[in-house]
Motif scaffolding. Structure first.
Motif, mmCIF file in Angstrom:
data_model
loop_
_atom_site.group_PDB
_atom_site.id
_atom_site.type_symbol
_atom_site.label_atom_id
_atom_site.label_comp_id
_atom_site.label_asym_id
_atom_site.label_seq_id
_atom_site.Cartn_x
_atom_site.Cartn_y
_atom_site.Cartn_z
ATOM 1 N N ILE A 241 18.790 63.591 50.319
ATOM 2 C CA ILE A 241 19.660 63.308 49.328
ATOM 3 C C ILE A 241 20.675 64.546 49.157
ATOM 4 N N GLY A 242 22.077 63.839 49.009
ATOM 5 C CA GLY A 242 23.052 65.014 48.852
ATOM 6 C C GLY A 242 23.303 65.733 50.070
ATOM 7 N N HIS A 243 23.802 67.048 49.813
ATOM 8 C CA HIS A 243 24.193 67.737 51.134
ATOM 9 C C HIS A 243 23.211 68.981 51.292
ATOM 10 N N GLU A 244 23.555 69.892 52.467
ATOM 11 C CA GLU A 244 22.658 70.986 52.609
ATOM 12 C C GLU A 244 22.315 71.693 51.379
ATOM 13 N N PRO A 245 23.181 72.129 50.470
ATOM 14 C CA PRO A 245 22.905 73.025 49.288
ATOM 15 C C PRO A 245 21.914 72.306 48.169
ATOM 16 N N ASP A 246 22.102 70.820 48.216
ATOM 17 C CA ASP A 246 21.315 70.267 47.056
ATOM 18 C C ASP A 246 19.989 70.039 47.433
ATOM 19 N N THR A 247 18.783 70.504 46.563
ATOM 20 C CA THR A 247 17.525 70.370 46.643
ATOM 21 C C THR A 247 16.895 69.922 45.455
ATOM 22 N N PRO A 248 16.948 68.627 45.411
ATOM 23 C CA PRO A 248 16.112 67.885 44.152
ATOM 24 C C PRO A 248 14.673 67.955 44.451
ATOM 25 N N LEU A 249 13.846 67.824 43.389
ATOM 26 C CA LEU A 249 12.604 67.935 43.511
ATOM 27 C C LEU A 249 11.772 67.050 44.780
ATOM 28 N N LEU A 250 12.576 65.791 44.792
ATOM 29 C CA LEU A 250 12.131 64.856 45.996
ATOM 30 C C LEU A 250 11.819 65.376 47.160
ATOM 31 N N ASP A 251 12.879 66.314 47.302
ATOM 32 C CA ASP A 251 12.909 66.909 48.628
ATOM 33 C C ASP A 251 11.316 67.669 49.024
ATOM 34 N N HIS A 252 10.825 68.456 48.124
ATOM 35 C CA HIS A 252 9.610 69.114 48.071
ATOM 36 C C HIS A 252 8.273 68.214 48.196
ATOM 37 N N VAL A 253 8.503 67.104 47.588
ATOM 38 C CA VAL A 253 7.467 66.220 47.420
ATOM 39 C C VAL A 253 7.360 65.303 48.790
ATOM 40 N N ALA A 254 8.586 64.906 49.347
ATOM 41 C CA ALA A 254 8.635 64.132 50.563
ATOM 42 C C ALA A 254 7.701 64.866 51.588
ATOM 43 N N ASP A 255 7.713 63.899 52.450
ATOM 44 C CA ASP A 255 6.940 64.132 53.724
ATOM 45 C C ASP A 255 7.648 64.987 54.689
ATOM 46 N N LEU A 256 8.993 64.763 54.700
ATOM 47 C CA LEU A 256 10.264 65.451 55.401
ATOM 48 C C LEU A 256 11.487 65.467 54.653
ATOM 49 N N ARG A 257 12.306 66.755 54.519
ATOM 50 C CA ARG A 257 13.200 66.817 54.052
ATOM 51 C C ARG A 257 14.576 66.953 54.830
ATOM 52 N N CYS A 258 15.197 65.963 54.789
ATOM 53 C CA CYS A 258 16.496 66.159 55.644
ATOM 54 C C CYS A 258 17.730 66.389 54.537
ATOM 55 N N SER A 259 18.625 67.395 55.626
ATOM 56 C CA SER A 259 19.903 67.960 54.647
ATOM 57 C C SER A 259 20.755 66.886 54.277
ATOM 58 N N THR A 260 20.859 65.673 54.779
ATOM 59 C CA THR A 260 21.953 64.754 54.772
ATOM 60 C C THR A 260 21.270 63.450 55.284
ATOM 61 N N PRO A 261 21.900 62.263 54.692
ATOM 62 C CA PRO A 261 21.418 60.947 55.400
ATOM 63 C C PRO A 261 21.781 60.871 56.822
ATOM 64 N N THR A 262 22.976 61.503 57.286
ATOM 65 C CA THR A 262 23.067 61.427 58.642
ATOM 66 C C THR A 262 22.057 62.266 59.556
ATOM 67 N N ASP A 263 21.602 63.479 58.860
ATOM 68 C CA ASP A 263 20.387 64.105 59.408
ATOM 69 C C ASP A 263 19.226 63.221 59.596
#
Length: 416
Positions: A241-263
């Motif tokens: 979700i979003g770019h590197e600085p963006d950290t919605p709560l979904l990032d913490h719940v997901a099994d893996l957090r990627c900084s960008t869709p490209t990543d």
């Protein structure tokens, strides 16, 4: 005015009675504060009443609001569709059309600070429940068969994920579900898409992707219902979700957090070039290891062949044969010596027996006199008393035996 009695098929209430009773009951309800997201605003010039549709961000539920047009026009910043607000009003029932609405007397726009504060409170709540615990996160498959992708239609996020994933692994397969990624319908659509992909047995991993945006644009991905839906998924979920600085709560719940869709596109599948190179390196290592093992075994065989036992295998046999022959000769000599000793002892015993035996005595002129019984049996005579006249005798001499009979005259004998 009299109150109508209970209704029956023969005595039904008219519509006006029903609507009046509903309106009376609703008018007794008190005023409430309500939070929601504006999906529609109708404030026509020249009218005194504005109509607003307020929707629950996490459910497909909405309610109509009515308020003074000046209340809407006085808002700073102006209200727009998608704005998050808190309103104060009293439920009312319009009997003419049979509709329920909330008569609003105050509207407060939710600022960024208040939204962030609410997200922080939700973050602490979910963390306390263990939804952020690293131990509950599942590992991603090394090479997923089918990748589920939840993203906006024809979005840059979708293009980035597909391009990068297929650039690394051209055979990667995707099942793309396009949803709204902002606005009032984003949360229910994303939850529905997650349930669809999670129920698909061919989908091994799910990516939720969205490009960058403002805090308000990314609010759906900090929604409590969406976070709990991701936590309940049996399929591993990647948040992009979003770019590197963006950290919605979904990032913490997901099994893996990627900084960008490209990543996310790079991390969901391995790089075919890197894997091919790694396989080549492993093959080289295996080849070197096999060659080293064969060389060691060849050297061991050479060392074994160079040992005397294998270099001249007949030599030990000859030595052992010589030892056996020497032992056999020693055995023969020992047996012969033992036999010689025993023969000498036996000759000595024989000589003694010959010297002491009756034959030697007879050779010196002695004789053995035996009495012959009627049945032919013989017995050695030891006394003259044993040979009365008429006794038949057998006299054994050194070279034979003679028979005689005892007569009355002791001086004469009869040779028979």
């Amino acid at each position: 005015m009299t109150t109508p009695g209970p209704t029956t098929a023969e005595q039904p209430w008219p519509v006006r009675t029903v609507t009046r009773k509903i309106a009376d009951w609703i008018s007794r309800l008190g005023a409430v504060w309500v939070e929601g997201q504006i999906t529609q605003i109708s404030a026509r010039p020249g009218t005194s009443t504005a109509f607003i549709v307020l929707r629950d961000p996490t459910a497909d539920v909405s309610i109509n609001l009515t308020c003074a047009t000046n209340l809407v026009r006085s808002m700073e910043p102006p209200l727009t569709e998608g704005s998050r607000v808190v309103v104060h009003g009293k439920p009312s029932f319009y009997a003419g059309r049979g509709t329920l609405s909330l008569r609003v007397d105050e509207i407060r726009a939710m600022g960024i600070g208040e939204l962030l504060a609410r997200i922080e409170r939700l973050r602490k709540l979910l963390a306390a429940e263990g939804l952020f615990d690293p131990r509950r996160k599942r590992p991603l498959p090394f090479l997923p068969g089918t990748i589920g992708l939840v993203t906006g239609r024809a979005s840059a996020a979708e293009r980035d994920v597909l391009t990068n994933a297929r650039g690394r692994w051209p055979a990667a397969r995707f099942r793309v579900v396009n949803v709204a990624v902002q606005g009032v319908s984003a949360v229910p659509q994303v939850i529905t898409a997650l349930g669809t992909l999670d129920a698909d047995p061919e989908v091994d991993v799910i990516i939720v992707a969205r490009g960058g945006g403002s805090v308000e644009d990314l609010l759906p991905f900090s929604d409590e219902a969406l976070c709990r839906a991701v936590a309940a998924c049996r399929t591993p979920v990647i948040s992009a979700i979003g770019h590197e600085p963006d950290t919605p709560l979904l990032d913490h719940v997901a099994d893996l957090r990627c900084s960008t869709p490209t990543d996310a596109g790079k991390r969901v599948v391995p790089d075919v070039a890197e894997e091919t190179q790694r396989i080549g390196q492993l093959r080289d290592r295996a080849r070197r290891a096999l060659r080293g093992w064969v060389d060691r075994e060849c050297r061991l065989l050479d060392a074994l062949r160079s040992r005397p036992a294998l270099a001249d295998p007949h030599s030990p046999l000859r030595r052992r044969a010589e030892d056996v022959e020497a032992l056999r000769e020693r055995g023969r000599r020992a047996v012969r010596a033992s036999l010689g000793t025993e023969e000498a002892a036996l000759s000595g015993i024989r000589a003694r027996l010959t010297t002491l035996g009756p034959a030697a005595t007879l050779a010196r002129g002695y004789a053995v006199v035996q009495g012959v019984a009627q049945d032919g049996g013989t017995s050695v005579l030891r006394s003259v008393a044993d040979a009365p006249p008429g006794t038949r005798l057998r006299v054994r001499l050194v070279d034979g035996a003679v028979r005689a009979v005892v007569s009355d005259d002791d001086t004469q004998g009869e040779r028979r």
